[in-house]
Design an enzyme around this catalytic site. Structure first.
Site, mmCIF file in Angstrom:
data_model
loop_
_atom_site.group_PDB
_atom_site.id
_atom_site.type_symbol
_atom_site.label_atom_id
_atom_site.label_comp_id
_atom_site.label_asym_id
_atom_site.label_seq_id
_atom_site.Cartn_x
_atom_site.Cartn_y
_atom_site.Cartn_z
ATOM 1 N N HIS A 50 0.840 -1.205 0.000
ATOM 2 C CA HIS A 50 0.000 0.000 0.000
ATOM 3 C C HIS A 50 0.880 1.262 0.000
ATOM 4 O O HIS A 50 0.611 2.222 -0.721
ATOM 5 C CB HIS A 50 -0.890 0.025 1.242
ATOM 6 C CG HIS A 50 -1.857 -1.115 1.341
ATOM 7 N ND1 HIS A 50 -1.828 -2.021 2.382
ATOM 8 C CD2 HIS A 50 -2.881 -1.506 0.550
ATOM 9 C CE1 HIS A 50 -2.799 -2.911 2.229
ATOM 10 N NE2 HIS A 50 -3.452 -2.631 1.114
ATOM 11 N N SER A 70 0.485 -8.892 1.482
ATOM 12 C CA SER A 70 -0.979 -8.877 1.519
ATOM 13 C C SER A 70 -1.418 -8.728 2.960
ATOM 14 O O SER A 70 -0.764 -9.254 3.872
ATOM 15 C CB SER A 70 -1.524 -10.195 0.942
ATOM 16 O OG SER A 70 -2.865 -10.375 1.330
ATOM 17 N N ARG A 126 -3.727 -10.207 4.212
ATOM 18 C CA ARG A 126 -4.099 -11.547 4.678
ATOM 19 C C ARG A 126 -2.889 -12.338 5.207
ATOM 20 O O ARG A 126 -3.081 -13.306 5.929
ATOM 21 C CB ARG A 126 -4.770 -12.344 3.562
ATOM 22 C CG ARG A 126 -6.159 -11.854 3.211
ATOM 23 C CD ARG A 126 -6.839 -12.780 2.223
ATOM 24 N NE ARG A 126 -8.252 -12.467 2.047
ATOM 25 C CZ ARG A 126 -8.724 -11.595 1.182
ATOM 26 N NH1 ARG A 126 -7.894 -10.943 0.397
ATOM 27 N NH2 ARG A 126 -10.031 -11.369 1.091
#
Ligand code: AMP
Length: 272
Positions: A25, A177, A179
């Site tokens: 990000h 990620s 996750r």
């Protein structure tokens, strides 16, 4: 936020996220800061793009840490943190748009996550209509998502330029990620094998028939009892049609989804 941006001069770059922010990000935000004058990052875990209620319930939410990370990074000018009612007002339902995503709306993620991309297109359009950015920055890690959003933009009056940014990886090669934080330390390390397998595929593309490469890749991943590969396919970058014969001048991408400890990880590699 709109009042603030209306008073600023220059280009607005937008990075939509679902939070649990990581280096991937931050790289999008850094690229946005290089290309635009103002960077807006949103954090919104969009319920309409989850086809699995458990996945939504378990999605990591780390708002305080996200805010600290953004402040430390220093490149996000505006953080937009809407709640569900702001994005989906119950007294004013969003218009239903019918997009034609072509083959890209039928295969890979679309085939395994019914309704997912309809939810993605819905929330990205809604966010774009609120933020009104000049540029939208998205990660190639979600390769199919970039294609879907590009098609949505082509089929809407929105005038925002979509910029796809490279995938940022952990030292092991595992694609970063949100996750990944749900994996045990050993599974997280073992998951580096997903990218290693993709690199093996890239090295062998052209030497073996695409079908055989994919079958070998799936068999290799499945050797590790931690991994349950869901799909592994070589497709054209244009509309994600399956590639059955190698052509040196056809741009292709290998895409995979693998469950590791019940966590669904996706990754891809460009071929040719
Ligand atoms: P997410 O919060 O997972 O919905 O992702 C928000 C944006 O960040 C999307 O455009 C993703 O493609 C992008 N992104 C997620 N992980 C990575 C990564 N490892 N490298 C680059 N971009 C990423």
């Amino acid at each position: 936020m709109q009042a603030f941006l209306a008073h600023q001069k220059g280009k607005v770059g937008f990075v939509p996220t679902m939070g649990a922010l990581h280096e991937g990000h931050l790289a999008l935000i850094a690229q946005a800061k290089e290309q635009a004058d103002w960077v807006v990052c949103s954090i919104f875990v969009n319920p309409t793009q989850f086809n699995d209620a458990q996945d939504l319930a378990k999605y990591p939410r780390t708002e305080e840490a996200d805010i600290k990370l953004l402040l430390l990074h220093g490149k996000c000018d505006v953080l937009y943190l809407p709640d569900v009612a702001e994005i989906y007002p119950s007294d004013n339902p969003l218009p239903k748009y019918d997009y034609d995503f072509g083959n890209a709306g039928k295969v890979l993620e679309a085939a395994h996550r019914p309704g997912h991309f309809e939810g993605v297109a819905q929330v990205v359009r809604r966010l774009l209509e609120i933020v009104k950015p000049d540029q939208l920055f998205m990660g190639q890690k979600d390769f199919q998502q970039v294609i879907i959003v590009r098609k949505m933009l082509e089929q809407s009056p929105i005038n925002t330029e979509l910029i796809a940014c490279p995938t940022i990886r952990e030292e092991s090669g595992l694609a970063r990620s949100s996750r990944n934080t749900r994996l045990s330390a050993s599974a997280r390390l073992a998951s580096a094998e997903i990218y290693k397998t993709l690199r093996w595929v890239a090295a062998n593309f052209g030497n073996l028939p695409p079908d055989e490469i994919c079958a070998k890749a799936v068999a290799h991943l499945a050797e590790n009892l931690l991994f349950q590969p869901e799909y592994f396919e070589i497709v054209s970058v244009e509309d994600l049609t399956k590639i059955t014969d190698y052509h040196a001048n056809e741009k292709a991408v290998a895409c995979t989804a693998v469950y590791v400890e019940g966590v669904r990880l996706i990754d891809n590699i460009l071929l040719n």
